[in-house]
Design a protein around this motif. Structure first.
Motif, PDB file in Angstrom:
ATOM      1  N   ILE A  59       0.885  -1.164   0.000  1.00  0.00           N
ATOM      2  CA  ILE A  59       0.000   0.000   0.000  1.00  0.00           C
ATOM      3  C   ILE A  59       0.916   1.204   0.000  1.00  0.00           C
ATOM      4  CG2 ILE A  59      -1.452   1.424   1.480  1.00  0.00           C
ATOM      5  CD1 ILE A  59      -3.243  -0.808   1.961  1.00  0.00           C
ATOM      6  N   ASN A  60       0.788   2.012  -1.047  1.00  0.00           N
ATOM      7  CA  ASN A  60       1.738   3.099  -1.294  1.00  0.00           C
ATOM      8  C   ASN A  60       3.143   2.484  -1.328  1.00  0.00           C
ATOM      9  OD1 ASN A  60      -0.443   4.914  -1.309  1.00  0.00           O
ATOM     10  ND2 ASN A  60      -0.356   5.109   0.919  1.00  0.00           N
ATOM     11  N   ASP A  61       4.019   2.832  -0.414  1.00  0.00           N
ATOM     12  CA  ASP A  61       5.359   2.250  -0.417  1.00  0.00           C
ATOM     13  C   ASP A  61       5.594   1.285   0.745  1.00  0.00           C
ATOM     14  OD1 ASP A  61       6.178   3.637  -2.719  1.00  0.00           O
ATOM     15  OD2 ASP A  61       6.591   5.437  -1.541  1.00  0.00           O
ATOM     16  N   SER A  62       4.531   0.945   1.473  1.00  0.00           N
ATOM     17  CA  SER A  62       4.656   0.040   2.621  1.00  0.00           C
ATOM     18  C   SER A  62       4.394  -1.396   2.179  1.00  0.00           C
ATOM     19  CB  SER A  62       3.667   0.429   3.721  1.00  0.00           C
ATOM     20  OG  SER A  62       3.931   1.738   4.197  1.00  0.00           O
ATOM     21  N   PHE A 103       0.808  -3.563 -10.815  1.00  0.00           N
ATOM     22  CA  PHE A 103      -0.491  -2.950 -11.050  1.00  0.00           C
ATOM     23  C   PHE A 103      -0.800  -1.982  -9.913  1.00  0.00           C
ATOM     24  CE2 PHE A 103      -0.461  -6.736 -13.522  1.00  0.00           C
ATOM     25  CZ  PHE A 103      -1.068  -6.355 -14.711  1.00  0.00           C
ATOM     26  N   ILE A 104      -1.318  -0.827 -10.271  1.00  0.00           N
ATOM     27  CA  ILE A 104      -1.591   0.236  -9.313  1.00  0.00           C
ATOM     28  C   ILE A 104      -3.103   0.451  -9.260  1.00  0.00           C
ATOM     29  CG2 ILE A 104      -1.124   2.629  -8.672  1.00  0.00           C
ATOM     30  CD1 ILE A 104       1.390   2.376 -10.544  1.00  0.00           C
ATOM     31  N   ILE A 105      -3.683   0.161  -8.099  1.00  0.00           N
ATOM     32  CA  ILE A 105      -5.143   0.193  -7.965  1.00  0.00           C
ATOM     33  C   ILE A 105      -5.528   1.141  -6.833  1.00  0.00           C
ATOM     34  CG2 ILE A 105      -7.202  -1.206  -7.542  1.00  0.00           C
ATOM     35  CD1 ILE A 105      -5.483  -3.647  -8.362  1.00  0.00           C
ATOM     36  N   PRO A 106      -6.350   2.129  -7.095  1.00  0.00           N
ATOM     37  CA  PRO A 106      -6.842   2.993  -6.009  1.00  0.00           C
ATOM     38  C   PRO A 106      -7.589   2.150  -4.981  1.00  0.00           C
ATOM     39  CG  PRO A 106      -7.306   3.965  -8.156  1.00  0.00           C
ATOM     40  CD  PRO A 106      -6.845   2.561  -8.411  1.00  0.00           C
ATOM     41  N   TRP A 107      -7.214   2.279  -3.724  1.00  0.00           N
ATOM     42  CA  TRP A 107      -7.806   1.479  -2.663  1.00  0.00           C
ATOM     43  C   TRP A 107      -9.332   1.582  -2.665  1.00  0.00           C
ATOM     44  CZ3 TRP A 107     -10.742   2.930   1.622  1.00  0.00           C
ATOM     45  CH2 TRP A 107     -10.924   1.945   2.609  1.00  0.00           C
ATOM     46  N   ASP A 108      -9.851   2.800  -2.844  1.00  0.00           N
ATOM     47  CA  ASP A 108     -11.296   3.000  -2.764  1.00  0.00           C
ATOM     48  C   ASP A 108     -12.026   2.609  -4.044  1.00  0.00           C
ATOM     49  OD1 ASP A 108      -9.899   5.087  -3.894  1.00  0.00           O
ATOM     50  OD2 ASP A 108     -11.345   6.620  -3.305  1.00  0.00           O
ATOM     51  N   SER A 109     -11.279   2.123  -5.068  1.00  0.00           N
ATOM     52  CA  SER A 109     -11.954   1.657  -6.281  1.00  0.00           C
ATOM     53  C   SER A 109     -12.334   0.186  -6.189  1.00  0.00           C
ATOM     54  CB  SER A 109     -11.057   1.871  -7.508  1.00  0.00           C
ATOM     55  OG  SER A 109      -9.950   0.980  -7.483  1.00  0.00           O
ATOM     56  N   LEU A 110     -11.780  -0.507  -5.189  1.00  0.00           N
ATOM     57  CA  LEU A 110     -12.103  -1.913  -4.996  1.00  0.00           C
ATOM     58  C   LEU A 110     -13.442  -2.065  -4.288  1.00  0.00           C
ATOM     59  CD1 LEU A 110      -8.635  -3.200  -3.752  1.00  0.00           C
ATOM     60  CD2 LEU A 110      -9.701  -3.741  -5.946  1.00  0.00           C
ATOM     61  N   PRO A 111     -14.140  -3.179  -4.558  1.00  0.00           N
ATOM     62  CA  PRO A 111     -15.351  -3.455  -3.766  1.00  0.00           C
ATOM     63  C   PRO A 111     -14.999  -3.482  -2.282  1.00  0.00           C
ATOM     64  CG  PRO A 111     -15.188  -4.946  -5.649  1.00  0.00           C
ATOM     65  CD  PRO A 111     -13.885  -4.200  -5.580  1.00  0.00           C
ATOM     66  N   ALA A 112     -15.891  -3.034  -1.436  1.00  0.00           N
ATOM     67  CA  ALA A 112     -15.613  -2.874  -0.007  1.00  0.00           C
ATOM     68  C   ALA A 112     -15.080  -4.149   0.630  1.00  0.00           C
ATOM     69  CB  ALA A 112     -16.869  -2.408   0.713  1.00  0.00           C
ATOM     70  N   GLN A 113     -15.637  -5.311   0.222  1.00  0.00           N
ATOM     71  CA  GLN A 113     -15.230  -6.560   0.848  1.00  0.00           C
ATOM     72  C   GLN A 113     -13.835  -7.012   0.426  1.00  0.00           C
ATOM     73  OE1 GLN A 113     -17.636  -6.172  -1.341  1.00  0.00           O
ATOM     74  NE2 GLN A 113     -17.679  -7.808  -2.884  1.00  0.00           N
ATOM     75  N   GLU A 114     -13.265  -6.378  -0.589  1.00  0.00           N
ATOM     76  CA  GLU A 114     -11.946  -6.766  -1.078  1.00  0.00           C
ATOM     77  C   GLU A 114     -10.852  -5.763  -0.698  1.00  0.00           C
ATOM     78  OE1 GLU A 114     -12.143  -7.493  -5.239  1.00  0.00           O
ATOM     79  OE2 GLU A 114     -13.577  -9.147  -5.056  1.00  0.00           O
ATOM     80  N   LYS A 120      -6.993   3.477   3.249  1.00  0.00           N
ATOM     81  CA  LYS A 120      -7.928   4.603   3.338  1.00  0.00           C
ATOM     82  C   LYS A 120      -8.048   5.247   1.959  1.00  0.00           C
ATOM     83  CE  LYS A 120      -4.421   7.968   4.789  1.00  0.00           C
ATOM     84  NZ  LYS A 120      -3.286   7.066   4.543  1.00  0.00           N
ATOM     85  N   LYS A 121      -9.024   6.071   1.815  1.00  0.00           N
ATOM     86  CA  LYS A 121      -9.257   6.750   0.548  1.00  0.00           C
ATOM     87  C   LYS A 121      -8.021   7.526   0.127  1.00  0.00           C
ATOM     88  CE  LYS A 121     -12.559   9.695  -1.899  1.00  0.00           C
ATOM     89  NZ  LYS A 121     -13.830  10.450  -1.811  1.00  0.00           N
ATOM     90  N   GLY A 122      -7.634   7.360  -1.123  1.00  0.00           N
ATOM     91  CA  GLY A 122      -6.443   8.025  -1.642  1.00  0.00           C
ATOM     92  C   GLY A 122      -5.224   7.132  -1.679  1.00  0.00           C
ATOM     93  N   ASP A 123      -5.260   6.021  -0.934  1.00  0.00           N
ATOM     94  CA  ASP A 123      -4.134   5.076  -0.952  1.00  0.00           C
ATOM     95  C   ASP A 123      -4.098   4.304  -2.265  1.00  0.00           C
ATOM     96  OD1 ASP A 123      -3.209   5.767   1.526  1.00  0.00           O
ATOM     97  OD2 ASP A 123      -4.187   4.108   2.580  1.00  0.00           O
ATOM     98  N   LYS A 124      -2.902   3.852  -2.618  1.00  0.00           N
ATOM     99  CA  LYS A 124      -2.707   3.046  -3.822  1.00  0.00           C
ATOM    100  C   LYS A 124      -2.257   1.645  -3.429  1.00  0.00           C
ATOM    101  CE  LYS A 124      -3.262   6.566  -6.734  1.00  0.00           C
ATOM    102  NZ  LYS A 124      -4.354   6.651  -7.728  1.00  0.00           N
ATOM    103  N   LEU A 125      -2.986   0.655  -3.907  1.00  0.00           N
ATOM    104  CA  LEU A 125      -2.591  -0.738  -3.721  1.00  0.00           C
ATOM    105  C   LEU A 125      -1.732  -1.138  -4.919  1.00  0.00           C
ATOM    106  CD1 LEU A 125      -2.908  -3.371  -2.080  1.00  0.00           C
ATOM    107  CD2 LEU A 125      -4.925  -3.877  -3.474  1.00  0.00           C
ATOM    108  N   LYS A 126      -0.505  -1.573  -4.628  1.00  0.00           N
ATOM    109  CA  LYS A 126       0.438  -1.921  -5.693  1.00  0.00           C
ATOM    110  C   LYS A 126       0.769  -3.410  -5.604  1.00  0.00           C
ATOM    111  CE  LYS A 126       2.472   2.706  -5.532  1.00  0.00           C
ATOM    112  NZ  LYS A 126       3.718   3.509  -5.325  1.00  0.00           N
ATOM    113  N   ILE A 127       0.461  -4.130  -6.668  1.00  0.00           N
ATOM    114  CA  ILE A 127       0.699  -5.567  -6.704  1.00  0.00           C
ATOM    115  C   ILE A 127       1.674  -5.882  -7.833  1.00  0.00           C
ATOM    116  CG2 ILE A 127      -0.325  -7.859  -6.860  1.00  0.00           C
ATOM    117  CD1 ILE A 127      -2.663  -5.000  -6.392  1.00  0.00           C
ATOM    118  N   THR A 128       2.793  -6.474  -7.459  1.00  0.00           N
ATOM    119  CA  THR A 128       3.792  -6.860  -8.456  1.00  0.00           C
ATOM    120  C   THR A 128       3.718  -8.358  -8.673  1.00  0.00           C
ATOM    121  OG1 THR A 128       5.271  -5.066  -7.807  1.00  0.00           O
ATOM    122  CG2 THR A 128       6.248  -6.897  -9.046  1.00  0.00           C
ATOM    123  N   PHE A 129       3.564  -8.749  -9.925  1.00  0.00           N
ATOM    124  CA  PHE A 129       3.520 -10.153 -10.313  1.00  0.00           C
ATOM    125  C   PHE A 129       4.715 -10.475 -11.194  1.00  0.00           C
ATOM    126  CE2 PHE A 129      -0.855  -8.957  -9.604  1.00  0.00           C
ATOM    127  CZ  PHE A 129      -1.387 -10.018  -8.902  1.00  0.00           C
TER     128      PHE A 129
END
Length: 290
Positions: A59-62, A103-114, A120-129
């Motif tokens: 999440i962001n750089d964490s 992949f860079i995904i806005p945290w608040d763009s995901l369905p709530a259960q995921e 929090k709003k404004g955070d970026k979820l970053k997934i490297t595959f």
């Protein structure tokens, strides 16, 4: 060893996979930004393939998690059709073995259960595959055979391959008859990887703190343990000691048993058939009336 039904890391719940290859910031057909770090030269992926991928989440750089550290091996993922707007399987058909992308995904763009609960709003979820390769049962079986041959030669173990494919080296013969399907067997064991790392033992209190050092007992041939145990122990008499070398396909297979047993691991067991107690005979199959 008891069976374990393993699950993929949390990323699988998001339905995320790598998208197409290239350089710079791109977008998947669904609009998710991604960056390709490495374009592989392997075969192109397609629906129905099982691919082995390493996954890092931030999440962001964490850093949230790294599958290499958590599982110790690539995670198997079945390539499927995308199920929703944020499912990166939409880009999987563009990939090749060896690709790596974030992949860079806005945290608040995901369905709530995921959403990860600590975002929090404004955070970026970053997934490297990072796609290592495609899984092939036939190729894995051939690889296991070669690795087992090398292991036996290196450790000077004189083992015989039985009909089911388990390599058995009997060090003490034992007495009496071998168990029949349904008989209860009592077995002491120490299990390790071919690297020599011990992952479990019924004889070591440091691996089973607070638990009695009793032999494991189960009805043989009934699927209560991995296939390699049923197959390898079925030829041992009471009191026998043996080394079982079990191909990954007869152990925990592609999924492994994280975090101690990586996927596609050949397993080595030192076993002792402590006792065999007759089980109830199987009921005869009665033909149904027509």
């Amino acid at each position: 060893m008891k069976k374990n039904n393993q699950f993929l890391v949390a990323t699988a719940a998001l339905g995320l996979l790598i998208a197409s290859c290239g350089t710079g910031v791109k977008k998947t057909p669904g609009g998710i930004e991604y960056i390709v770090h490495k374009s592989g030269s392997g075969a192109q992926l397609k629906l129905g393939d099982t691919v082995l991928v390493n996954v890092t989440q931030r999440i962001n750089d964490s850093l949230l998690g790294d599958s290499r550290k958590m599982v110790g091996a690539p995670i198997p993922v079945l390539v499927q059709k995308p199920q929703n707007k944020y499912d990166l399987m939409e880009g999987i058909a563009l990939l090749h073995e060896g690709d790596s992308a974030t992949f860079i995904i806005p945290w608040d763009s995901l369905p709530a259960q995921e959403r990860p609960p600590f975002g929090k709003k404004g955070d970026k979820l970053k997934i490297t595959f990072a796609v290592e390769d495609k899984y092939s049962a036939t190729a894995q079986k051939e690889k296991d055979e070669q690795l087992i041959k090398e292991y036996l030669e290196k450790n000077k173990i004189n083992a015989t391959k039985n009909a089911e494919g388990v390599y058995v080296a009997v060090t003490e013969e034992g007495t009496g008859n071998t168990p029949n399907p349904g008989d209860t067997v009592y077995v002491h064991y120490t299990g390790k990887l071919t690297s020599g790392k011990v992952f479990d033992s019924s004889l070591d209190s440091t691996l089973r703190p607070g638990m009695p050092l009793d032999p494991i007992k189960f009805p043989i041939g009934r699927g209560f343990v991995i296939k390699g145990w049923d197959a390898g122990l079925s030829g041992l008499k009471k009191g026998a000691k043996a080394i079982l070398v079990i191909p990954s396909t007869l152990a925990y297979g592609l999924q492994g048993s994280p975090p101690v047993i990586p996927g596609n691991s050949i397993l080595v067991f030192d076993v002792q058939m402590v006792d065999i107690k007759p089980g109830a005979p199987e009921a005869p199959v009665v033909p149904s009336k027509k």
